[in-house]
Design an enzyme around this catalytic site. Sequence first.
Site, mmCIF file in Angstrom:
data_model
loop_
_atom_site.group_PDB
_atom_site.id
_atom_site.type_symbol
_atom_site.label_atom_id
_atom_site.label_comp_id
_atom_site.label_asym_id
_atom_site.label_seq_id
_atom_site.Cartn_x
_atom_site.Cartn_y
_atom_site.Cartn_z
ATOM 1 N N PRO A 195 0.668 -1.464 -0.091
ATOM 2 C CA PRO A 195 0.095 0.048 0.151
ATOM 3 C C PRO A 195 0.825 1.359 -0.155
ATOM 4 O O PRO A 195 1.695 1.371 0.613
ATOM 5 C CB PRO A 195 -0.896 -0.250 1.386
ATOM 6 C CG PRO A 195 -0.721 -1.509 1.332
ATOM 7 C CD PRO A 195 0.173 -2.273 1.058
ATOM 8 N N CYS A 196 0.428 2.295 -0.893
ATOM 9 C CA CYS A 196 1.176 3.405 -1.092
ATOM 10 C C CYS A 196 1.048 4.657 -0.337
ATOM 11 O O CYS A 196 1.514 5.738 -0.468
ATOM 12 C CB CYS A 196 1.109 3.894 -2.639
ATOM 13 S SG CYS A 196 -0.447 4.060 -3.020
ATOM 14 N N THR A 197 -0.075 4.491 0.473
ATOM 15 C CA THR A 197 -0.328 5.830 1.382
ATOM 16 C C THR A 197 0.584 6.513 2.042
ATOM 17 O O THR A 197 0.664 7.631 2.017
ATOM 18 C CB THR A 197 -1.660 5.482 2.217
ATOM 19 O OG1 THR A 197 -1.113 4.317 3.185
ATOM 20 C CG2 THR A 197 -2.999 4.985 1.616
#
Length: 365
Positions: free
Chosen positions: A97-99
């Site tokens: 996940p890139c958040t």
Amino acid sequence: MSAAREKLSGMASTHGVAISLFSGAGGLDLGAELAGFDVRAAVERHVDASMTMEKNFLKLESPVLQQDILETSTAEILKAAGLRKGQRPDLLVGGPPCTPFSKSGFWLEWKRSGLDPDATLLQEYTRVLRESQPRAFVLENVYALTYNNKASRPALTRLLREIDEAGYDCNKGVLNAADYGVPQARPRLFIVGTPKGKPTPALPNATHGGSWERRTTGSIDKPHTTAGEALEGLVTSPEREEVLGGQYGKLLDDIPPGGNYLHYTEEKGHPNPLFKWRSRYWSFLLKLDPNKPSPTIQAQPGPNVGPFHWENRRLRVAEVKRLFTFPDEFEFVGNRASIQYQLGNSVPPLLAQRVLEQVQAVLRR
């Protein structure tokens, strides 16, 4: 087996067992299968995304491991892939996940300071890499991970160090999906690698080119695929969620294709300006231009965040699939918001395929 699933399962001859982490709806995985790998095991905790994987990926040896990667051992993943003790996969793929590193998240001080707990998921990827020792790996993430700031720089440095310590050489680079035939401008970071002493895959050369963010990118051999070309001939039914309402919905009609809220500013010559110049995100009331690739499509856009169709409505699911290069017969599970989330977090399969073809070529040598 449905006709759609039969078509998807027969899209490429296979050569190599792949395991997938942070699989989402399977954009990266579909690219791997199109490049000739069998995706045999996947880890994805999002319920609808895991069901989407199971509906479309017929070579999974067992159901998707619908659980947190923090609670999933490498041995469990290898067992799910049908690999016996001592066997290793040919390929590891995944996009943590890139958040923590996304461009849109840097307005939060705690994200800029590298305090987002999701950042540790990069270390879960390198843990499985170290313990499973695949013949090759592909890691995908937001290109903001390459930024020179106090959140991204240490994270990328640590990631590359852990890849080296796991025994791998790698190549990395930011690829714009539009430069590879995808009708969407979507820059993503790719890291590809193989064990030290083995040939390391190169990233693919661009096949298309054109204007992106006030500069020219890609190849001069072929222009970018446009949204109009991608959606041409597609027959869709209206969706209940496609009507843009609220305070700003009626404003969309007068915005020209390719324009956004800036149409209603003094600087653009509007007789009754409604907005200050650069007072909103660029994607606010953003409308597709049929003569250009789509701008990046988000997973969780706000109610007035585009891109919207040039017919003054939200994009329909079948249209978003086309703009990501998912096959028309690829089936998504969930309601409209869930499908938007799955698609917006996906790697365009065509871009993934081009990267994985480079990996496959090295392994076959």
